[in-house]
Design an enzyme around this catalytic site. Structure first.
Site, mmCIF file in Angstrom:
data_model
loop_
_atom_site.group_PDB
_atom_site.id
_atom_site.type_symbol
_atom_site.label_atom_id
_atom_site.label_comp_id
_atom_site.label_asym_id
_atom_site.label_seq_id
_atom_site.Cartn_x
_atom_site.Cartn_y
_atom_site.Cartn_z
ATOM 1 N N GLU A 163 4.225 4.218 -1.145
ATOM 2 C CA GLU A 163 4.025 3.145 -1.886
ATOM 3 C C GLU A 163 4.977 3.393 -3.135
ATOM 4 O OE1 GLU A 163 0.023 2.589 -2.312
ATOM 5 O OE2 GLU A 163 -0.118 2.285 0.120
ATOM 6 N N ASN A 203 6.410 5.739 3.527
ATOM 7 C CA ASN A 203 5.321 4.680 3.998
ATOM 8 C C ASN A 203 5.206 4.002 3.075
ATOM 9 O OD1 ASN A 203 3.374 4.366 6.093
ATOM 10 N ND2 ASN A 203 1.791 4.947 4.352
ATOM 11 N N HIS A 240 -0.596 -4.080 6.688
ATOM 12 C CA HIS A 240 -1.806 -4.467 6.221
ATOM 13 C C HIS A 240 -1.816 -6.097 6.078
ATOM 14 C CE1 HIS A 240 -3.980 -0.995 5.511
ATOM 15 N NE2 HIS A 240 -2.848 -0.495 4.581
ATOM 16 N N GLU A 269 -0.974 1.487 9.309
ATOM 17 C CA GLU A 269 -2.243 1.295 8.747
ATOM 18 C C GLU A 269 -2.605 -0.262 9.063
ATOM 19 O OE1 GLU A 269 -2.376 2.225 4.562
ATOM 20 O OE2 GLU A 269 -1.113 3.812 4.658
ATOM 21 N N ASP A 271 -4.184 -3.552 9.813
ATOM 22 C CA ASP A 271 -5.313 -4.211 9.862
ATOM 23 C C ASP A 271 -4.995 -5.916 9.703
ATOM 24 O OD1 ASP A 271 -5.163 -4.116 7.098
ATOM 25 O OD2 ASP A 271 -6.512 -2.750 7.072
#
Ligand code: G3I
Length: 491
Positions: A163, A203, A240, A269, A271
């Protein structure tokens, strides 16, 4: 550790499709029985991919949670336990208790582990937050070295930097950025030196939409790194699709564009708000459509385990029941063929860059020993089942580790009844045993530089780690120690 067993893969394949694959010289494995895989991990493995989840150490004693996790997933990410605040709470004092708890739980069950994360503006220990300049730069380097030394040879990949970009594609103004714009490449160079056996990933979130500024900023950095030889192997797209985000229509373009730079991509990750079945299906299909998309990880097991539990964004409900989104993902994985690695339009054109040695005399049994690990290429549980994936295991010289290099460049086992076989020709294609058939995906060059390259693919035999149970795959030859093997005669 119990040797890892892999489910066989059997698919219904139309005769026409099978013959066109054969004409194109693609993978040989075109079984004819229908038997869909019943778990996410097994379904993903059919195309050489993984399906993972984030795990929280403090939930492992919840049997519903751990039962689902061990059954469904074959890649594990520590949700918080390998982050800087967890692993170096005091400067110079490392603590791997929680990280090791997850690592041990996973590997005892034959699951692989991704490391998350080494250099990040968030979840820094208090002492690190207060540092700046050259002191912080050195602390970052020391942190990477300390953590990677502990997990050396054990992890499939590390999120080295997490990030680091703003939404507009500029660098995030963090304390790490304040140490100089080169902090990211220093992190990657440090990481490569610390553990050459693991894949090194950048990432980030909100890099799924190809036309978004942040995506382009990260893309330019990866492009720059590849052009200058900064070591980087993969990009993790967090995916995400919660908190207001959703699946962009150009997601596959983003994945393939990153991959075209020469890195693997992974969804790290995942969702999705209210677990939209169409979005879960779409993101899964996008990955399946990109040969270098090597796997998908969801960010938690049940909705109640999610950092955004109010959005019910995962594949299992709070009671541990499979949701509709689970079925949409499983079906997409099962519907994929042996994988894009076998598609005529995506088959690589790589050619061997080294000369084969004179083949050893036909008929002699050899161990195939990984130079980095000292372990042997082994057929788990002495299985003779077609499609059984080979692994590294302690050398013992039994028949499931006895390989004969034939004059026609096959590597046979069990006295010639099975051959070492590449289940595709792309990066991450599984290496398995299969009935010998004389095709080029069962032919190998044993090279003078210690590599073993597939005649069909030109790619190298490669392992992600050094431990028992590490699976063998095809990968671009890169000169690293995890691609070095020796044929040692068994006298
Ligand atoms: O364990 C303590 C607990 O003792 C304390 O009582 C409680 C009070 O707030 O905090 C607990 O720690 C929390 C920890 O999760 C464990 O649950 C932290 O406050 C909380 O900040 C932390 O959140 C994590 C977050 O990263 C921190 O940035 C989430 O679990 C984790 O899912 C999330 O993961 C990140 C990825 O690493 C990077 N990408 C985004 C993703 C989602 O934010």
């Amino acid at each position: 550790m119990k040797p890892l067993l892999r489910r066989g893969r059997y698919r219904v394949v139309l005769a026409a499709a099978a013959s066109s694959l054969a004409l194109a010289g693609a993978a040989l494995v075109v079984p004819t029985l229908a038997q869909a895989a019943s778990t996410l991990g097994a379904a993903a493995a059919q195309s050489g991919r993984y399906f993972g989840t984030a795990i929280a150490a403090n939930r492992l004693n919840d049997s519903t949670y751990s039962t689902i996790a061990a059954r469904e997933f074959n890649m594990i990410t520590a949700e918080n336990e390998m982050k800087p605040d967890a692993t170096q709470p005091q400067r110079g004092q490392f603590n791997f208790n929680s990280g090791d708890q997850i690592y041990n739980w996973a590997t005892q069950r034959g699951l692989k582990v991704r490391g998350h994360t080494l250099a990040w503006h968030a979840q820094q220990p208090g002492w690190m937050q207060s540092l700046s300049g050259s002191t912080l730069r050195q602390a970052m380097i020391d942190h990477i070295n300390g953590v990677m030394a502990h997990y050396k040879g054990k992890l499939a990949a590390w999120d080295v930097v997490n990030e680091a970009f703003n939404e507009d594609g500029s660098r995030r103004n963090s304390n790490l950025q304040g140490t100089g714009n080169d902090w990211i490449e220093v992190a990657f160079r440090t990481a490569r030196a610390a553990d050459p056996s693991t894949k090194l990933c950048y990432n980030d979130y909100n890099i799924e939409n190809w036309s978004y500024g942040k995506t382009q900023g990260v893309y330019r950095m990866i492009q720059d790194f590849k052009s200058r030889g900064v070591p980087i192997d993969c990009v993790g797209l967090q995916t995400h699709f919660t908190g207001g985000s959703s699946l962009p229509s150009n997601f596959q373009t983003t994945l393939s564009s990153f991959a075209a730079l020469g890195v693997d991509v992974a969804l790290t990750e995942v969702d999705v708000t209210n677990a939209s079945t169409s979005q879960y299906q779409g993101l899964t299909q996008a990955c399946l459509n990109v040969p270098r998309c090597i796997g998908i990880t969801v960010w938690g097991v049940r909705d109640s385990d999610s950092w955004r539990s109010n959005e019910n964004p995962l594949l299992f409900d709070g009671g541990g029941n499979k949701k509709a989104a689970y079925t949409s993902v499983l079906n997409a994985l099962n519907a994929a063929g042996p994988g894009p690695t076998t598609s005529p339009t995506t088959s690589p054109t790589a050619t061997p860059t080294t000369s084969p040695t004179t083949p050893p005399p036909a008929g002699g049994a050899n161990r195939i020993v990984g130079s980095q690990s000292g372990r042997c290429i082994d057929v788990p549980n002495s299985s003779q089942t077609n499609g059984t994936r080979v692994q590294l295991y302690d050398c013992h010289g039994n028949t499931n580790q006895q390989w004969t290099y034939t004059a026609s460049r096959q590597l046979t086992v069990y006295g010639g009844s099975r051959c070492l076989d590449a289940a595709g020709s792309g990066n991450s294609a599984a290496i398995q045993i299969y009935a010998c058939n004389g095709q080029t995906n069962q032919q190998w060059n044993v090279n003078s530089n210690g590599t073993v390259t597939g005649v069909q693919s030109g790619r190298c035999l490669d392992v992600w780690g050094t431990g028992n149970g590490q699976q063998v795959q095809l990968y671009d030859c890169n000169g690293q120690a995890n691609q070095q093997f020796r044929l040692v005669p068994i006298s």
